[in-house]
Design an enzyme around this catalytic site. Sequence first.
Site, mmCIF file in Angstrom:
data_model
loop_
_atom_site.group_PDB
_atom_site.id
_atom_site.type_symbol
_atom_site.label_atom_id
_atom_site.label_comp_id
_atom_site.label_asym_id
_atom_site.label_seq_id
_atom_site.Cartn_x
_atom_site.Cartn_y
_atom_site.Cartn_z
ATOM 1 N N HIS A 172 0.567 3.549 -7.751
ATOM 2 C CA HIS A 172 -0.296 4.733 -7.832
ATOM 3 C C HIS A 172 -1.448 4.554 -8.818
ATOM 4 O O HIS A 172 -1.987 5.527 -9.338
ATOM 5 C CB HIS A 172 0.527 5.973 -8.233
ATOM 6 C CG HIS A 172 1.528 6.376 -7.204
ATOM 7 N ND1 HIS A 172 2.435 7.404 -7.417
ATOM 8 C CD2 HIS A 172 1.784 5.914 -5.955
ATOM 9 C CE1 HIS A 172 3.189 7.536 -6.336
ATOM 10 N NE2 HIS A 172 2.812 6.637 -5.440
ATOM 11 N N LEU A 218 0.870 -1.168 0.000
ATOM 12 C CA LEU A 218 0.000 0.000 0.000
ATOM 13 C C LEU A 218 0.903 1.213 0.000
ATOM 14 O O LEU A 218 1.979 1.196 0.613
ATOM 15 C CB LEU A 218 -0.890 0.035 1.256
ATOM 16 C CG LEU A 218 -2.000 -1.003 1.408
ATOM 17 C CD1 LEU A 218 -2.729 -0.786 2.732
ATOM 18 C CD2 LEU A 218 -2.984 -0.926 0.253
ATOM 19 N N ASP A 219 0.477 2.280 -0.681
ATOM 20 C CA ASP A 219 1.226 3.526 -0.605
ATOM 21 C C ASP A 219 1.330 3.970 0.839
ATOM 22 O O ASP A 219 0.453 3.689 1.661
ATOM 23 C CB ASP A 219 0.516 4.634 -1.403
ATOM 24 C CG ASP A 219 0.614 4.437 -2.898
ATOM 25 O OD1 ASP A 219 1.394 3.570 -3.330
ATOM 26 O OD2 ASP A 219 -0.108 5.133 -3.622
ATOM 27 N N ARG A 220 2.383 4.684 1.139
ATOM 28 C CA ARG A 220 2.576 5.199 2.495
ATOM 29 C C ARG A 220 1.370 6.016 2.958
ATOM 30 O O ARG A 220 0.934 5.940 4.103
ATOM 31 C CB ARG A 220 3.840 6.066 2.527
ATOM 32 C CG ARG A 220 4.198 6.614 3.891
ATOM 33 C CD ARG A 220 5.543 7.318 3.821
ATOM 34 N NE ARG A 220 6.032 7.683 5.129
ATOM 35 C CZ ARG A 220 7.298 7.988 5.396
ATOM 36 N NH1 ARG A 220 8.204 7.944 4.414
ATOM 37 N NH2 ARG A 220 7.682 8.309 6.606
ATOM 38 N N THR A 275 -1.736 5.744 1.973
ATOM 39 C CA THR A 275 -2.990 4.997 1.954
ATOM 40 C C THR A 275 -3.179 4.232 3.255
ATOM 41 O O THR A 275 -2.251 3.604 3.762
ATOM 42 C CB THR A 275 -3.008 4.010 0.777
ATOM 43 O OG1 THR A 275 -2.804 4.739 -0.439
ATOM 44 C CG2 THR A 275 -4.330 3.268 0.699
#
Length: 326
Positions: free
Chosen positions: A246, A142-144, A146
Amino acid sequence: MIEPIKISPTEDGIRLGRWFMRHYPKLSIGEFRKLCRTGQIRVNAGRVRGNEILYTGDIIRIPPMATHRTLQNFVKREGGDNFTMGDLERLRKRIIHDDADIVVFDKPAGLAVQGGSGIKKSLDKMAAAMYPHDSILLVHRLDRETSGVIVVAKNQQAAKALSEEFRDKTAGKEYLALLSGPVKQKRGTIDNFMTKGRVFNKEEADVFRTESGLKPVHAITKYRVVDELKNALTLVSFWPETGRTHQLRLHSAFNLSAPILGDTLYGVREKDGGITTMIESNKLFLLARRLTFRHPSTKEEMTVSAQIPDFMKSAFDLLGFKNYGS
């Protein structure tokens, strides 16, 4: 003698010697062994050798000599990672599911999933500290920025099985996002290509590949509008069928022409004094809400869900959105 310390669930399974080196890094191994040998360090009132395994609820008696070595209130691990015991406790409270093969977290926004250069605190290193006798392995990201559900394997066999699910797209992912702007088509499928923060249709991707030598990757996302504040904000559910970097942020910004609120990379929020200013947050309004997969050992299908973060729930309530709970 200082106040005895009770072992928390975060440190369950750690050996006594490692526990002391973590909390009293200036205490030498020789000094530690002497304190054990002379009975000054005790666990549950009993004498110790130094290699005992500690379990939740065990009581450690700490001699004054150790306090003179300066108790550290943070964990310093190889690679420069710093996180406090409080950080571990807070992460432990965000465990959704835990068994011998996997642990599922409800990751908070702002916590990096994987450690690396310049990252002092990451979920993988913190999970390794919480489960010192397991092999903590990431199987998806997961993105930081998110928040939401992420599953972590505890052994190689579980990691292999889960990685195959994500690779073969048999694992199902659902996200919830608040977009800045209206979305004309209320449901649909976005099917295109992307690389380096750009999106392309197939023809554009072929031209870009020829001119640059780089290969844009295929990205597919299904979506449905859940609720909206007309001409201002749109609440959307996403079901990504691929897992590109992304992906949802790019598809929102470029294909739906409505970037995710709080996305400073692909979207710009106007300071117009309107509703977006009222709910302005330095966090990304993107939640990995549900994850469905087959358990690596039992092969039974599991669905795990994250709680809606307070910063998102407050905004939804302010906007009068009612349908986000289902």
